[in-house]
Design a protein around this motif. Sequence first.
Motif, PDB file in Angstrom:
ATOM      1  N   UNK A  17       0.831  -1.202   0.000  1.00 41.28           N
ATOM      2  CA  UNK A  17       0.000   0.000   0.000  1.00 41.28           C
ATOM      3  C   UNK A  17       0.869   1.258   0.000  1.00 41.28           C
ATOM      4  N   UNK A  18       1.893   1.260   0.837  1.00 40.80           N
ATOM      5  CA  UNK A  18       2.754   2.437   0.950  1.00 40.80           C
ATOM      6  C   UNK A  18       3.504   2.702  -0.350  1.00 40.80           C
ATOM      7  N   UNK A  19       4.019   1.643  -0.959  1.00 39.55           N
ATOM      8  CA  UNK A  19       4.786   1.798  -2.200  1.00 39.55           C
ATOM      9  C   UNK A  19       3.901   2.250  -3.367  1.00 39.55           C
ATOM     10  N   UNK A  20       2.687   1.730  -3.436  1.00 43.72           N
ATOM     11  CA  UNK A  20       1.862   1.956  -4.629  1.00 43.72           C
ATOM     12  C   UNK A  20       0.806   3.043  -4.456  1.00 43.72           C
ATOM     13  N   UNK A  50      -0.587  -8.047 -13.770  1.00 41.59           N
ATOM     14  CA  UNK A  50       0.001  -8.527 -12.513  1.00 41.59           C
ATOM     15  C   UNK A  50       0.194  -7.359 -11.556  1.00 41.59           C
ATOM     16  N   UNK A  51       0.756  -6.260 -12.074  1.00 32.50           N
ATOM     17  CA  UNK A  51       0.969  -5.089 -11.216  1.00 32.50           C
ATOM     18  C   UNK A  51      -0.367  -4.524 -10.724  1.00 32.50           C
ATOM     19  N   UNK A  52      -1.339  -4.440 -11.595  1.00 34.03           N
ATOM     20  CA  UNK A  52      -2.633  -3.856 -11.234  1.00 34.03           C
ATOM     21  C   UNK A  52      -3.374  -4.688 -10.194  1.00 34.03           C
ATOM     22  N   UNK A  53      -3.058  -5.976 -10.115  1.00 33.02           N
ATOM     23  CA  UNK A  53      -3.692  -6.862  -9.124  1.00 33.02           C
ATOM     24  C   UNK A  53      -2.696  -7.302  -8.051  1.00 33.02           C
ATOM     25  N   UNK A  54      -1.629  -6.528  -7.888  1.00 29.60           N
ATOM     26  CA  UNK A  54      -0.545  -6.960  -7.004  1.00 29.60           C
ATOM     27  C   UNK A  54      -1.007  -7.126  -5.558  1.00 29.60           C
ATOM     28  N   UNK A  55      -1.796  -6.178  -5.065  1.00 23.83           N
ATOM     29  CA  UNK A  55      -2.295  -6.286  -3.696  1.00 23.83           C
ATOM     30  C   UNK A  55      -3.136  -7.532  -3.499  1.00 23.83           C
ATOM     31  N   UNK A  56      -3.987  -7.832  -4.477  1.00 24.43           N
ATOM     32  CA  UNK A  56      -4.826  -9.032  -4.399  1.00 24.43           C
ATOM     33  C   UNK A  56      -3.971 -10.301  -4.461  1.00 24.43           C
TER      34      UNK A  56
END
Length: 442
Positions: free
Chosen positions: A41-44, A141-147
Motif C-alpha cells: 500500500x505504501x509503495x503503490x 500482474x501489477x494492477x492486481x498486485x495487492x490481491x
Amino acid sequence: MGEQSKTKSKTTDTVHSPLLTYFSMISLLTLCPPFVILLWYTMTHAHGSVLNTFTYLNNNGLQGFINIWPKPSATACKIIAVYAAFEAALQLLLPGNTVHGPISPAGNRPVYKANGVAAYLLTLLTYLALWWFGIFNPTIVYDHLGEIYSALIFGSFVFCIFLYIKGHLAPSSTDSGSSGNIIIDFYWGMELYPRIGKHFDIKVFTNCRFGMMSWAVLALTYCIKQYEENGKVADSMLVSTTLMLVYVTKFFIWEAGYWNTMDIAHDRAGFYICWGCLVWVPSVYTSPGMYLVNHPVTLGTQLVLFILVAGILCIYINYDCDRQRQEFRRTNGKCLVWGRAPSKIEATYTTSTGETKRSLLLTSGWWGLARHFHYVPEILSAFFWTVPALFHHFLPYFYVIFLTILLFDRAKRDDDRCRSKYGKYWKLYCDKVPYRIIPGVY
C-alpha cells in the motif's frame, strides 16, 4: 532408523533464549502478513511515504487498515495458479544433471535434478513473449498486485498447515520429527526434505522455482508497467532491474550450490522458510522496483554506470565466494585457491545415527577473510539495486536493512550449529579465521 531418532527434539536448534525465541516466532507469525500489505500500500498508494501511511491509519484506525487490505480476487488466484503450475511442470519435466546434496544429520543424502537455468530462461522468455505478442499483458500482474499478495498470504499459510500435517502423518525421510511444541513445529517445520512423490522436492519449489523466480518475473513486470504508463523506462528502473536480474541469474547458475546451504540442508520446511519464500520474497525483495514504478528518477549516464559496475562487482564477488567453496568441496580440497594450494582443517563429526564422517573446512581465499564474508557483497549488492531510488523515502531501503539483520542472524545460527557439529575442530577454525562477517571488525 528407529522412531526414537526420528522424533529427536529440535529445540536444540534455537540459538537464542527460549523467551526471545517464542517472542520472535509469535511476532513474525502475526506481524509479517499485515506488513506485506502495508508495504504494498505504501509503495503503490502512499508514494513510498511511511508518514503518509501512518497518518492514514491514525485517522482511520483499524477499519482503515481493513479497507486497504485487498480481498484475494479470482484474477489473482488464477495468476498464482498458472504461474505455480508452470514452474512445477518445468521443475519436473525439464532435463537436468543429477546432483547430490550434503549428507543429512540422519545420514540421508538427497538427490536433485539441476535444471534451474533452463527453467529460469524458459520462464522469462515465455513471459516476455506473452507480452510481446499481445497474449498476456504483465501490467495486469501489477494492477492486481495487492490481491496477489493477499492470496499468497492466506494460501501459503494453508500450505504451511499442509506441511505440518504431512510431517506428522507422511514424512518423506527420517530427517523429520516433532519438538513436541505445535508453534515450534509449525514455524520451523517438521521435515528437512519434504517431497511429493519421489521426485518433486517441495523446498526446491518454494525457495527456488516459486520464490526466486518470482523475483525476476516481478522485476520485469515493474519495468513493463513503467514503460506502458510513461512510454519509456527511466534509467533508475533500468539499472535496478538489471542488477536484480544479474543477481537472480547468478542464483540459478549456482542453484546446485544453494542446495548445500542452511536454507535447504539445515532449516526445515515450515513457516520460516516456505511462507517466507512464497510471500516475503515476491513482496519485500522486489520492493525497490515496486517503488520505482511510480517514482522514476533520472540518474544520468555516469551515476548509472557507477552503480551498475559496483553492483555487478559485488554480485560477482558473492558468486566467486560460493564457487570457491563449492570447487573446494567438489575436489576434496585438491584445487587452487587464489593461485595456490588451499589452507584447510580436516574435521570429523558424528551423525545422529552414530556414524563418523569427515569434512574439510576451507581457511584461505575469501573464506580466510571471515567465516561468512560472502554476506558482505550480498548486502552491498542489495544496496546498489536500491540506491537508484535515491533517498527521498526510507521504505525502499527496508529490504537492505532486513537482509542485513537476516544474514547476521544466520551467521550466528550457522556458527552455533557448526560449533555443535565439529567441536574442537570448529574452535581451531575460529582461531584461524577469527572474524565472523566483516574482516577486522566483526
